[in-house]
Design an enzyme around this catalytic site. Structure first.
Site, PDB file in Angstrom:
ATOM      1  N   LYS A 126      13.255  16.461 -12.434  1.00 55.72           N
ATOM      2  CA  LYS A 126      12.320  17.362 -13.105  1.00 55.72           C
ATOM      3  C   LYS A 126      13.035  18.221 -14.160  1.00 55.72           C
ATOM      4  O   LYS A 126      14.258  18.158 -14.290  1.00 55.72           O
ATOM      5  CB  LYS A 126      11.593  18.207 -12.049  1.00 55.72           C
ATOM      6  CG  LYS A 126      10.798  17.338 -11.045  1.00 55.72           C
ATOM      7  CD  LYS A 126       9.601  16.645 -11.672  1.00 55.72           C
ATOM      8  CE  LYS A 126       8.997  15.478 -10.928  1.00 55.72           C
ATOM      9  NZ  LYS A 126       8.697  15.549  -9.550  1.00 55.72           N
TER      10      LYS A 126
HETATM   11  C1  LIG Z   1       7.727  14.972  -8.449  1.00 54.60           C
HETATM   12  C2  LIG Z   1       6.252  15.157  -8.243  1.00 54.60           C
HETATM   13  C3  LIG Z   1       5.727  15.657  -7.043  1.00 54.60           C
HETATM   14  C4  LIG Z   1       6.568  15.873  -5.833  1.00 54.60           C
HETATM   15  O1  LIG Z   1       7.628  16.724  -6.031  1.00 54.60           O
HETATM   16  P1  LIG Z   1       8.731  16.843  -4.877  1.00 54.60           P
HETATM   17  O2  LIG Z   1       9.449  18.107  -5.186  1.00 54.60           O
HETATM   18  O3  LIG Z   1       9.603  15.619  -5.016  1.00 54.60           O
HETATM   19  O4  LIG Z   1       8.025  16.875  -3.582  1.00 54.60           O
HETATM   20  C5  LIG Z   1       4.378  15.897  -6.960  1.00 54.60           C
HETATM   21  N1  LIG Z   1       3.555  15.642  -7.986  1.00 54.60           N
HETATM   22  C6  LIG Z   1       4.011  15.149  -9.146  1.00 54.60           C
HETATM   23  C7  LIG Z   1       3.038  14.925 -10.267  1.00 54.60           C
HETATM   24  C8  LIG Z   1       5.359  14.873  -9.307  1.00 54.60           C
HETATM   25  O5  LIG Z   1       5.820  14.343 -10.446  1.00 54.60           O
END
Ligand SMILES: *Cc1c(COP(=O)(O)O)cnc(C)c1O
Length: 373
Positions: free
Chosen positions: A184
């Protein structure tokens, strides 16, 4: 031979590495002072007088928030058909039903109109997903939610640093869940954060985050609910503090790289292929649609050919109603034509702060050459 270019890669500076080492040497490595400092820094950054809770993942945060809303068996939550499966899974894990709505083709986002058509007497909440860091049109969604007495839980996994009409996502609205997964815009390796204003959410979230425990003034422990275990470590928080310090710089670089993708691709490819730009976009990803069938090829073959040239691509995401579990729940993926087309045609091009404009050129040259566009 040029280096392999992955579709994403984190940037961790030496100051952050030193801060992690200091935590490891400090004698206190799980949730403690660094978590408290990280939560304060996030609250300062996001603004809007929000409360902040960090946790082990955005998925955990979404699930905790739905639970704090009281969502359970017999309830429905409206979710975009185009998102990561976690957006819908968290609803189903609580025994409720994820109800899908289609997204717009170019923004990949839901609209108030599409949400309104899916509201039933069982609807309890709506989950806008700010796909790739482009804000959903929140004014319409929040107005609709007020009118229908719905909670709004933003899946803001892509949207740390995204602005909507000048305000940061997470600084207004009901509840937003950010992800700090390694891919992210900023990371704690694994981790996430909730931001919210409703004081009634603080206690249920704190209990759900840590075993249902609340201590009295004398420090005696009691358990008030069968809580979960989602607390972030101080080691992870030290990474997050270092990342947050550079977030605006990271996102500015992401915008420059996205602008270069547009400059190279817009004159050459049909406009439907390119993602929608927008004020305040944080450019978590640059995902294009390639009409593989019309070009007489497949996505698998294209991804393999790009890999041969040293370029890694991602797929974000398959249409959720097309996934086996959700088909088994009775969903017909063809009822969500935009999500279905995006799911079939999307490829995510490399985009991360350490990339150069020359890297973007290399990706565009390979894409244009292989697709003959
Ligand atoms: C990455 C992601 C998640 C989950 O995030 P985590 O921190 O890995 O649990 C949820 N929704 C979207 C749209 C994502 O890209």
């Amino acid at each position: 031979m040029t280096d392999f270019l992955p579709f994403t890669r984190p940037t961790i500076d030496e100051e952050t590495i030193a801060a992690v080492v200091a935590v490891l040497r400090s004698g206190w490595i799980t949730s403690g002072p660094r978590v408290a400092e990280f939560e304060r820094a996030l609250a300062d950054y996001v603004g809007g007088g929000r409360q902040v809770r960090v946790m082990t993942s955005a998925t955990g945060g979404l699930e905790m928030a739905l639970k704090a809303f009281g969502v359970g068996a017999g309830d429905e939550v409206i979710v975009p058909a185009m998102s990561f499966a976690a957006s819908a899974n968290v609803v189903e894990r609580l025994g409720a039903r994820a109800v899908f709505v289609d997204v717009e083709l170019r923004s990949r986002n839901i609209t108030a109109a599409s949400v309104e058509a899916a509201i039933t007497p069982r609807t309890r909440a709506v989950m806008p997903v700010h796909y790739s860091g482009l804000a959903v049109d929140m004014d319409g969604i929040l107005e609709l939610a007020t009118r229908h007495r719905l909670r709004v839980l933003e899946d803001a996994a892509h949207a740390i640093g995204t602005r909507y009409r000048g305000r940061l996502i997470g600084s207004f609205g009901d509840v937003a869940s950010f992800s700090f997964h390694a891919n992210k815009n900023m990371t704690t390796i694994e981790g996430g954060a909730l931001t919210f204003a409703d004081p009634a959410l603080a206690l249920p979230l704190d209990r759900e985050r840590f075993h249902g425990i609340t201590k009295d003034a004398a420090g005696n422990v009691d358990v008030y609910s069968a809580g979960g275990k989602y607390n972030l470590t101080d080691v992870a928080a030290a990474v997050g503090i270092g990342q947050l310090r550079r977030l605006e710089q990271f996102n500015a670089r992401r915008r420059e790289l996205a602008a270069h993708y547009y400059a190279r691709l817009a004159p050459r490819v049909p406009s439907d292929m390119l993602p929608q730009d927008g004020e305040g976009h944080s450019w978590h990803m640059y995902a294009v649609l390639v009409p593989f069938a019309g070009l007489g090829t497949t996505r698998d073959a294209f991804i393999a050919a790009m890999r041969e040239r040293g370029i890694g691509l991602g797929i974000h995401y398959p249409s959720i109603p097309r996934l086996t579990y959700y088909r088994g729940r009775g969903w017909d993926p063809t009822a969500f034509p935009n999500a279905d087309r995006i799911g079939a045609e999307t490829v995510t091009l490399p985009l991360f702060p350490a990339m150069s404009l020359a890297d973007v050129d290399r990706v565009c040259d390979a894409l244009l050459d292989l697709t003959k566009l």
